[in-house]
Each structure stands twice: as C-alpha cells, then as structure tokens.
Design an enzyme around this catalytic site. Sequence first.
Site, PDB file in Angstrom:
ATOM      1  N   ARG A  17       0.839  -1.198   0.000  1.00 58.42           N
ATOM      2  CA  ARG A  17       0.000   0.000   0.000  1.00 58.42           C
ATOM      3  C   ARG A  17       0.877   1.252   0.000  1.00 58.42           C
ATOM      4  O   ARG A  17       2.079   1.186   0.262  1.00 58.42           O
ATOM      5  CB  ARG A  17      -0.857   0.031   1.264  1.00 58.42           C
ATOM      6  CG  ARG A  17      -1.686  -1.194   1.475  1.00 58.42           C
ATOM      7  CD  ARG A  17      -2.633  -1.035   2.660  1.00 58.42           C
ATOM      8  NE  ARG A  17      -1.963  -1.143   3.950  1.00 58.42           N
ATOM      9  CZ  ARG A  17      -1.969  -0.186   4.875  1.00 58.42           C
ATOM     10  NH1 ARG A  17      -2.596   0.959   4.637  1.00 58.42           N
ATOM     11  NH2 ARG A  17      -1.356  -0.349   6.022  1.00 58.42           N
ATOM     12  N   GLY A  18       0.233   2.380  -0.281  1.00 56.24           N
ATOM     13  CA  GLY A  18       0.823   3.692  -0.054  1.00 56.24           C
ATOM     14  C   GLY A  18       2.126   3.954  -0.787  1.00 56.24           C
ATOM     15  O   GLY A  18       2.307   3.584  -1.957  1.00 56.24           O
ATOM     16  N   ASN A  92      10.728   0.909   4.138  1.00 54.27           N
ATOM     17  CA  ASN A  92       9.588   1.839   4.050  1.00 54.27           C
ATOM     18  C   ASN A  92       8.521   1.556   5.104  1.00 54.27           C
ATOM     19  O   ASN A  92       7.829   2.467   5.540  1.00 54.27           O
ATOM     20  CB  ASN A  92       8.987   1.713   2.636  1.00 54.27           C
ATOM     21  CG  ASN A  92       7.581   2.267   2.558  1.00 54.27           C
ATOM     22  OD1 ASN A  92       7.378   3.461   2.402  1.00 54.27           O
ATOM     23  ND2 ASN A  92       6.573   1.379   2.673  1.00 54.27           N
ATOM     24  N   TYR A 154       2.601  12.542  17.726  1.00 54.29           N
ATOM     25  CA  TYR A 154       3.625  11.881  16.910  1.00 54.29           C
ATOM     26  C   TYR A 154       4.891  11.544  17.689  1.00 54.29           C
ATOM     27  O   TYR A 154       5.892  11.160  17.108  1.00 54.29           O
ATOM     28  CB  TYR A 154       3.949  12.821  15.744  1.00 54.29           C
ATOM     29  CG  TYR A 154       4.430  12.176  14.468  1.00 54.29           C
ATOM     30  CD1 TYR A 154       3.567  11.461  13.643  1.00 54.29           C
ATOM     31  CD2 TYR A 154       5.750  12.315  14.063  1.00 54.29           C
ATOM     32  CE1 TYR A 154       4.010  10.900  12.464  1.00 54.29           C
ATOM     33  CE2 TYR A 154       6.201  11.756  12.876  1.00 54.29           C
ATOM     34  CZ  TYR A 154       5.324  11.050  12.086  1.00 54.29           C
ATOM     35  OH  TYR A 154       5.764  10.505  10.911  1.00 54.29           O
ATOM     36  N   LYS A 161      11.781   7.936  14.001  1.00 54.61           N
ATOM     37  CA  LYS A 161      12.339   8.447  12.739  1.00 54.61           C
ATOM     38  C   LYS A 161      13.683   9.137  12.986  1.00 54.61           C
ATOM     39  O   LYS A 161      14.567   9.098  12.124  1.00 54.61           O
ATOM     40  CB  LYS A 161      11.352   9.398  12.065  1.00 54.61           C
ATOM     41  CG  LYS A 161      10.055   8.720  11.605  1.00 54.61           C
ATOM     42  CD  LYS A 161      10.295   7.654  10.551  1.00 54.61           C
ATOM     43  CE  LYS A 161       8.993   7.168   9.921  1.00 54.61           C
ATOM     44  NZ  LYS A 161       9.203   6.134   8.892  1.00 54.61           N
TER      45      LYS A 161
HETATM   46  N1  LIG Z   1       1.941   9.391   4.286  1.00 53.94           N
HETATM   47  C1  LIG Z   1       2.659  10.402   4.722  1.00 53.94           C
HETATM   48  O1  LIG Z   1       2.192  11.557   4.778  1.00 53.94           O
HETATM   49  C2  LIG Z   1       4.096  10.185   5.124  1.00 53.94           C
HETATM   50  C3  LIG Z   1       4.865  11.328   5.419  1.00 53.94           C
HETATM   51  C4  LIG Z   1       6.204  11.160   5.793  1.00 53.94           C
HETATM   52  C5  LIG Z   1       6.732   9.882   5.880  1.00 53.94           C
HETATM   53  N2  LIG Z   1       5.972   8.802   5.614  1.00 53.94           N
HETATM   54  C6  LIG Z   1       6.616   7.477   5.705  1.00 53.94           C
HETATM   55  O2  LIG Z   1       6.465   6.798   4.472  1.00 53.94           O
HETATM   56  C7  LIG Z   1       6.428   5.382   4.715  1.00 53.94           C
HETATM   57  C8  LIG Z   1       5.177   4.802   4.084  1.00 53.94           C
HETATM   58  O3  LIG Z   1       4.056   5.465   4.634  1.00 53.94           O
HETATM   59  P1  LIG Z   1       2.579   5.311   4.035  1.00 53.94           P
HETATM   60  O4  LIG Z   1       1.911   6.610   4.241  1.00 53.94           O
HETATM   61  O5  LIG Z   1       2.644   4.706   2.676  1.00 53.94           O
HETATM   62  O6  LIG Z   1       1.991   4.268   5.094  1.00 53.94           O
HETATM   63  P2  LIG Z   1       0.752   3.245   4.998  1.00 53.94           P
HETATM   64  O7  LIG Z   1      -0.127   3.603   3.840  1.00 53.94           O
HETATM   65  O8  LIG Z   1       0.183   3.224   6.376  1.00 53.94           O
HETATM   66  O9  LIG Z   1       1.470   1.873   4.697  1.00 53.94           O
HETATM   67  C9  LIG Z   1       2.309   1.315   5.664  1.00 53.94           C
HETATM   68  C10 LIG Z   1       2.912   0.058   5.083  1.00 53.94           C
HETATM   69  O10 LIG Z   1       3.794  -0.510   6.059  1.00 53.94           O
HETATM   70  C11 LIG Z   1       3.460  -1.885   6.204  1.00 53.94           C
HETATM   71  N3  LIG Z   1       3.764  -2.346   7.551  1.00 53.94           N
HETATM   72  C12 LIG Z   1       3.339  -1.825   8.727  1.00 53.94           C
HETATM   73  N4  LIG Z   1       3.831  -2.528   9.753  1.00 53.94           N
HETATM   74  C13 LIG Z   1       4.589  -3.513   9.207  1.00 53.94           C
HETATM   75  C14 LIG Z   1       5.367  -4.561   9.764  1.00 53.94           C
HETATM   76  N5  LIG Z   1       5.462  -4.728  11.083  1.00 53.94           N
HETATM   77  N6  LIG Z   1       6.027  -5.400   8.914  1.00 53.94           N
HETATM   78  C15 LIG Z   1       5.942  -5.225   7.567  1.00 53.94           C
HETATM   79  N7  LIG Z   1       5.209  -4.247   6.986  1.00 53.94           N
HETATM   80  C16 LIG Z   1       4.545  -3.410   7.806  1.00 53.94           C
HETATM   81  C17 LIG Z   1       1.992  -1.978   5.871  1.00 53.94           C
HETATM   82  O11 LIG Z   1       1.696  -3.318   5.507  1.00 53.94           O
HETATM   83  P3  LIG Z   1       0.257  -4.012   5.865  1.00 53.94           P
HETATM   84  O12 LIG Z   1      -0.746  -3.215   5.088  1.00 53.94           O
HETATM   85  O13 LIG Z   1       0.360  -5.408   5.411  1.00 53.94           O
HETATM   86  O14 LIG Z   1       0.095  -3.877   7.352  1.00 53.94           O
HETATM   87  C18 LIG Z   1       1.871  -0.978   4.731  1.00 53.94           C
HETATM   88  O15 LIG Z   1       2.207  -1.570   3.500  1.00 53.94           O
HETATM   89  C19 LIG Z   1       6.498   5.226   6.227  1.00 53.94           C
HETATM   90  O16 LIG Z   1       7.830   4.999   6.622  1.00 53.94           O
HETATM   91  C20 LIG Z   1       6.011   6.566   6.738  1.00 53.94           C
HETATM   92  O17 LIG Z   1       6.467   6.853   8.049  1.00 53.94           O
HETATM   93  C21 LIG Z   1       4.657   8.915   5.230  1.00 53.94           C
END
Ligand SMILES: NC(=O)c1ccc[n+]([C@@H]2O[C@H](COP(=O)([O-])OP(=O)(O)OC[C@H]3O[C@@H](n4cnc5c(N)ncnc54)[C@H](OP(=O)(O)O)[C@@H]3O)[C@@H](O)[C@H]2O)c1
Length: 258
Positions: A17-18, A92, A154, A161
């Site tokens: 996802r994402g 990620n 947060y 982070k």
């Molecule tokens: N979205 C933002 O605004 C934003 C901003 C800054 C940084 N980030 C960073 O970008 C990265 C991706 O964020 P996102 O927004 O795409 O998040 P997301 O949509 O919540 O997706 C999180 C992903 O991490 C996986 N995950 C969670 N726990 C896990 C575990 N224990 N083992 C393996 N996989 C795991 C999930 O898999 P499942 O679905 O199978 O649980 C999912 O694919 C993260 O590091 C986040 O901190 C995001």
Amino acid sequence: MSIQFEGKIVLVTGSGRGIGRAIALNLAQAGADVVVNFFRNRGPAEETAADILALGRRAEVVRADVGSIEGIEFLFAEVQRLFGGLDILVCNAASGYNRPVMEQRPKGWDWTMNINARALLFCAQKAVPLMELRGGGSIVSISSPGSSRVLPEYVVVGASKAALEAVTRYLAVELAPKNIVVNAVSPGVVETGALQHFEAMQDPGLMERIAARTPAGRMLTPEDVAQVVAFLCSPEASMIRGQIITVDGGYSLPFHEP
Ligand SMILES: NC(=O)c1ccc[n+]([C@@H]2O[C@H](COP(=O)([O-])OP(=O)(O)OC[C@H]3O[C@@H](n4cnc5c(N)ncnc54)[C@H](OP(=O)(O)O)[C@@H]3O)[C@@H](O)[C@H]2O)c1
C-alpha cells in the site's frame, strides 16, 4: 535520462500500500524484479505483485513482520531462497502508536521503535551478505519530518524516525567499503491510509490547505517520493551518502502562520 534497473533485485518493506507500493512499481517500471513485503494486508500486496508481473517483471510476495527479529530473519531467508541475492533494500514499512505524550505507553514505544527504527539496522545486517554477492547495493530508508519537528500525537513515531536517520548515517559510513550506498528520503504529507490514524489529519479542508501552502503548488504524491528513491539507488547518486533528502515541494521552508 531515465534511470534503469534491468536485472536488479529489490526488496521494499511494506509495499502493498501507499508510498511503498509506488516505490516498488516505479523500480519495476525501470526493470527491477521485486520482493513485495506486507504484514497484515495480503490483498493489496498481491495487487502490487500482479501490477509488477503485468510490467513483465518478476514479483514475489512475502508476509513478514519487520518489527520482530524472527520476521526479519524469515524475510531475508525468503529473499535468498527466491532470488539468491539483493541489490536494493527500501525500508519503508512503518507503524505508530499515535497519542499525545501523556497518553503514551511503553508497549506503544516498543512497537513503534521496533518496526520503524530497529528494523532498518537488522534488515541492513541481513541485506549485506546478499548485496556482497552482487558486488554492492543501495539502501534507502523512509523517514518523516517528525524526526526533527513536533507533530500532533507523533512523539514515538518522531523518536523512531530520529533513530532511523541516525542509523542511516552509521550504515552509510560502515557499509561504504562494501560498495553499499545508504540514504534516507523524508517526504512531506502524502495522502495514504496512514493519515487515517491521526486525529489531526481528519479536517476535511486540510489537504487543500497543505496544497495551497506548498511552494510547488500541489500535494506530494507517492510517485514523487518513489522517483527520488530510485534516483538515490542509481549510479548517478553514488556520491550522496548518509543524507536525509526532504521531498515536500518546499512545504517546510516558509514560516506558516498558525
Ligand atoms: N503518508 C505520509 O504523509 C508520510 C509522510 C512522511 C513519511 N511517511 C513514511 O512513508 C512510509 C510509508 O508510509 P505510508 O503513508 O505509505 O503508510 P501506509 O499507507 O500506512 O502503509 C504502511 C505500510 O507498512 C506496512 N507495515 C506496517 N507494519 C509492518 C510490519 N510490522 N512489517 C511489515 N510491513 C509493515 C503496511 O503493511 P500491511 O498493510 O500489510 O500492514 C503498509 O504496507 C512510512 O515509513 C512513513 O512513516 C509517510
């Protein structure tokens, strides 16, 4: 010049996802074969893999919890079994116990730190021998502005982070002799499922206001982040080491009136 990853083997943690999905697809579009990792949601991971297969690349789905050492050991044993090596690791996957400071609990701290920060160190340990078999490689971790700024609810994710960024710098120096390039990308707000977990992000007009306050004139997309990750994995970026690259359309630059 487009970046080429023909024949490269890639592992993106949390790539169902994402942002992780966009990183996996972008690297596959550039020719890479991909290990798609998920923890709780198999359906989206299978969809990412199907989209990679449709691009003519190989994709393997591996369920593993990167928050546990056993999960990491299993994940890399699978990478070895399925591909026999690794060129690119993107750490990620992230999770978080989102609460104000006074409502945090030790369990939430451990959960968040293990998935977001500890995983980078121990995934890197497992990735190194697989990258050495390939003559080197690239590691990119995904951080967030909460590592140095104070965002609502947060605190533990921010601390995780900050730790991830420190580990990124240590890996960059200590793995450099093995021809492994290590950096981080720190995205601004990207509209993904992650935002549903934040009370402060549920304001209906928020995304429009963020877009309006972004000097680049629009919201950041997962693809914007994916393209910078790909660049950091390219030979052209090999002299960038241990850096945290902000990708936010300039959002964090101006002082924003409350
Ligand atoms: N979205 C933002 O605004 C934003 C901003 C800054 C940084 N980030 C960073 O970008 C990265 C991706 O964020 P996102 O927004 O795409 O998040 P997301 O949509 O919540 O997706 C999180 C992903 O991490 C996986 N995950 C969670 N726990 C896990 C575990 N224990 N083992 C393996 N996989 C795991 C999930 O898999 P499942 O679905 O199978 O649980 C999912 O694919 C993260 O590091 C986040 O901190 C995001």
